[in-house]
Design an enzyme around this catalytic site. Sequence first.
Site, PDB file in Angstrom:
ATOM      1  N   GLY A  12       0.785  -1.235   0.000  1.00  0.00           N
ATOM      2  CA  GLY A  12       0.000   0.000   0.000  1.00  0.00           C
ATOM      3  C   GLY A  12       0.813   1.279   0.000  1.00  0.00           C
ATOM      4  O   GLY A  12       0.368   2.300   0.515  1.00  0.00           O
ATOM      5  N   ASN A  14       1.500   3.164  -2.568  1.00  0.00           N
ATOM      6  CA  ASN A  14       0.792   4.157  -3.391  1.00  0.00           C
ATOM      7  C   ASN A  14      -0.425   4.707  -2.655  1.00  0.00           C
ATOM      8  O   ASN A  14      -0.748   5.890  -2.773  1.00  0.00           O
ATOM      9  CB  ASN A  14       0.395   3.562  -4.745  1.00  0.00           C
ATOM     10  N   ASN A 108      -5.231   3.246 -12.981  1.00  0.00           N
ATOM     11  CA  ASN A 108      -4.205   2.327 -12.497  1.00  0.00           C
ATOM     12  C   ASN A 108      -2.844   3.010 -12.588  1.00  0.00           C
ATOM     13  O   ASN A 108      -2.627   3.854 -13.456  1.00  0.00           O
ATOM     14  CB  ASN A 108      -4.203   1.061 -13.367  1.00  0.00           C
ATOM     15  N   HIS A 110       1.068   2.063 -13.277  1.00  0.00           N
ATOM     16  CA  HIS A 110       1.904   0.975 -13.806  1.00  0.00           C
ATOM     17  C   HIS A 110       3.367   1.400 -13.732  1.00  0.00           C
ATOM     18  O   HIS A 110       3.713   2.515 -14.123  1.00  0.00           O
ATOM     19  CB  HIS A 110       1.510   0.662 -15.259  1.00  0.00           C
TER      20      HIS A 110
END
Length: 199
Positions: A12, A14, A108, A110
Amino acid sequence: MLKIAALVSGGGTNLQAIIDAIESGQLKNVEIAAVASTNLRAYALERAKKYDIPTAVFAKKDFASAEDREELLVSFFQQHGVGLVVLCGSLMVLGKKVLEVYENRIINIHPALLPNFGGKGYYGLAVHEAVLASGMATTGATVHFVDEGIDTGRIILQKEVAVLPGDTPETLQRRVMEEAEWQILPQAIGLLAERGLNL
């Protein structure tokens, strides 16, 4: 106020970057309304609990079918008034139900400069191993909308990071997180909050 849900599977970091951006006032008019995890032991759940953010676990083994899991996931998001779903290192491949209900409202992060090193199998350290094997001088991170493909949605933001001599997949992963992921994910959420999800 844009209410977001974070979908997590691991540490976690991010999620923490988003929390920190909200706490510092860098990210305005955004609230983390819910955190959903695919893994009961994800440390991201501890981070959420520390800030009194509602959490729920959607482990694959606990559901008779992928459809059942998606149904409950959507209900959980709706129950908390979620307007934007943010994949924060989640390993869950989203199906039709979530993609329909939250069309153009799922993003998202990446750990590479898409379209390079994206798609099936490119997650975690595998991305950084592939970057180093390619001999490329730069890598980075990408925030993109989520569609039916894997890492194929419209790009919102990208940031480059240098590949340094002597890098290992682990050192490169850390630098990409610190110099790119943790910067551009809150920035992208801020853009979407500002422009009413109409990027």
